[in-house]
Design an enzyme around this catalytic site. Structure first.
Site, PDB file in Angstrom:
ATOM      1  N   TRP A  41     -45.480  76.329  -6.619  1.00  0.00           N
ATOM      2  CA  TRP A  41     -44.894  76.268  -7.966  1.00  0.00           C
ATOM      3  C   TRP A  41     -45.968  76.465  -9.040  1.00  0.00           C
ATOM      4  CZ3 TRP A  41     -41.208  77.934 -10.343  1.00  0.00           C
ATOM      5  CH2 TRP A  41     -40.555  77.335 -11.413  1.00  0.00           C
ATOM      6  N   SER A  73     -35.034  76.599  -9.773  1.00  0.00           N
ATOM      7  CA  SER A  73     -36.178  77.517  -9.807  1.00  0.00           C
ATOM      8  C   SER A  73     -36.983  77.438  -8.523  1.00  0.00           C
ATOM      9  CB  SER A  73     -37.079  77.125 -10.979  1.00  0.00           C
ATOM     10  OG  SER A  73     -37.326  75.732 -10.959  1.00  0.00           O
ATOM     11  N   LYS A 123     -31.467  65.388  -6.703  1.00  0.00           N
ATOM     12  CA  LYS A 123     -30.804  66.479  -5.956  1.00  0.00           C
ATOM     13  C   LYS A 123     -31.501  66.760  -4.633  1.00  0.00           C
ATOM     14  CE  LYS A 123     -34.131  69.509  -6.869  1.00  0.00           C
ATOM     15  NZ  LYS A 123     -34.848  70.513  -6.142  1.00  0.00           N
ATOM     16  N   ARG A 175     -37.433  73.437   0.714  1.00  0.00           N
ATOM     17  CA  ARG A 175     -38.062  72.707   1.822  1.00  0.00           C
ATOM     18  C   ARG A 175     -37.211  71.502   2.210  1.00  0.00           C
ATOM     19  NH1 ARG A 175     -44.354  72.467  -0.143  1.00  0.00           N
ATOM     20  NH2 ARG A 175     -44.203  74.415  -1.282  1.00  0.00           N
ATOM     21  N   ASN A 176     -36.554  70.877   1.228  1.00  0.00           N
ATOM     22  CA  ASN A 176     -35.696  69.736   1.530  1.00  0.00           C
ATOM     23  C   ASN A 176     -34.547  70.170   2.435  1.00  0.00           C
ATOM     24  OD1 ASN A 176     -36.723  67.436  -0.284  1.00  0.00           O
ATOM     25  ND2 ASN A 176     -36.711  69.220  -1.617  1.00  0.00           N
ATOM     26  N   LYS A 214     -40.831  67.065  -8.927  1.00  0.00           N
ATOM     27  CA  LYS A 214     -39.460  66.532  -8.896  1.00  0.00           C
ATOM     28  C   LYS A 214     -39.403  65.363  -7.914  1.00  0.00           C
ATOM     29  CE  LYS A 214     -37.295  70.927 -10.122  1.00  0.00           C
ATOM     30  NZ  LYS A 214     -36.553  72.091  -9.649  1.00  0.00           N
TER      31      LYS A 214
END
Ligand SMILES: NC(=O)c1ccc[n+]([C@@H]2O[C@H](COP(=O)([O-])OP(=O)(O)OC[C@H]3O[C@@H](n4cnc5c(N)ncnc54)[C@H](O)[C@@H]3O)[C@@H](O)[C@H]2O)c1
Length: 326
Positions: free
Chosen positions: A12, A134, A187, A251-252, A104
């Site tokens: 990122w 994003s 989320k 990735r989650n 996040k």
């Protein structure tokens, strides 16, 4: 033209640095790890995370955090667990400008939102939270993307909005720091559940239910923590939830898919790398107890990840729980 420094040279951080360079700024990147600086200086790409994305020669890499001195904007782009430490290091750097957090998650030491952690360390700084749907893989390749810049200072949010907006990156502002930040953190747990659905071979009906009911849980916790419910209907809420639950880049989601297909949690974590939702699930479990909330999906996820509960059994329990009005 402004000076923008990005702390963190992961996926990122690189995507935002390339974007800031494309917006015409002088861009600097810092990593705490000299090995990352050496590799990026030599190859000018991160072959693992962003293969084929060449980092422009004008972007300067440094292992010395004082590179952030005299920046107009400093972006903290490291995993949640490292945000507090990096903010501490930034404290020693003069005139580092507006501080933007893009991680996040929550602070694992305090269970607080990350902008709270940053403002505890840097109380007189203007802090902006940048979040929304994003994936680095798309932003770095100039695929049109939208974000929200939230701050208690509208001026600060607008400076970030104006500095980073391009024809590929459209940024909105918000004064709901809590809602925007929680949208991004909460989320990730729902995204793990969406991955688990895929791993179990469940269908689109299940995933739509999960996203919708997951959003409802995000809103209930968010409102208790002081967020504006409307924020969850926007980019930083439902927007980010959709992209994370539907995308192969998440990735989650990938982690959840492995867990759903029977891979032990620890092994799945090792295979995927930074999985913010794994840590968030534990903190959300504590927060829901603190606020006296019943968040069935979040709790189910916590029990799969931390109490080794059988995945199919959790799905069955969710379906057979006492019925109630939507
Ligand atoms: N990757 C994305 O598409 C994306 C999009 C939006 C938000 N985010 C969020 O941004 C944050 C960073 O994500 P990423 O994908 O760039 O992660 P990453 O794992 O690819 O990179 C993280 C960077 O942080 C550095 N870092 C790790 N631990 C550190 C420590 N203890 N001290 C100093 N630096 C440390 C690493 O060296 C690396 O440079 C996460 O919170 C993530 O949720 C990621």
């Amino acid at each position: 033209m402004s000076k923008i420094t990005v702390l963190g040279t992961g996926g990122w951080g690189i995507a935002l640095a390339i974007s800031a360079h494309n917006a015409g700024h002088d861009v600097f990147m810092w990593s705490a790890f000299q090995s990352e600086i050496d590799l990026l200086t030599q190859k000018r790409q991160n072959e693992k995370l962003l293969p084929g994305v060449i980092i422009p020669d004008e972007i300067v890499f440094s292992g010395d955090i004082s590179v952030a001195e005299n920046s107009d904007i400093t972006i903290i782009a490291v995993p949640s667990v490292a945000v507090g430490t990096v903010a501490q290091q930034l404290k020693g750097v003069k005139s580092h400008g507006i501080v933007v957090n893009v991680a996040k998650g929550f602070d694992p030491k305090t269970n607080c939102r990350l902008s709270q952690t940053i403002s505890d360390v840097l109380p007189s700084d203007c802090i902006v939270v940048l979040s929304g749907p994003s994936h680095a893989e798309e932003v770095a390749r100039f695929i049109p993307t939208t974000l929200v810049a939230a701050s208690n200072s509208l001026v600060g949010a607008e400076i970030v909005q104006n500095a980073l907006s391009t024809e590929f990156l459209r940024i909105y502002t918000s004064d709901d720091v809590i809602g925007v930040e929680l949208g991004g953190a909460l989320k990730n747990v729902v995204a793990i559940c969406a991955g688990i659905c895929d791993g179990l071979g469940l269908g689109d009906n299940t995933k739509a239910a999960l996203i919708t009911r997951g959003l409802s849980e995000m809103m209930r916790l968010g409102v208790c923590m002081g967020a504006n419910e409307r924020t969850f209907y926007g980019l930083a809420g439902v927007g980010d939830l959709i992209v994370t639950c539907m995308s192969r880049h998440s990735r989650n989601n990938r982690f959840g898919k492995l867990v759903g297909s029977g891979v032990p949690v620890k092994e799945a974590l090792d295979a995927v790398g930074t999985v913010e939702g794994y840590y968030a699930a534990d903190i959300i479990n504590k927060l829901s107890k603190k606020y006296g909330l019943s968040l069935a999906i979040m709790e189910g996820c916590y029990m799969i990840l931390y109490q080794n509960l059988d995945v199919s059994g959790v799905v069955k329990d969710l379906m057979l729980r006492p019925r109630h009005k939507e």
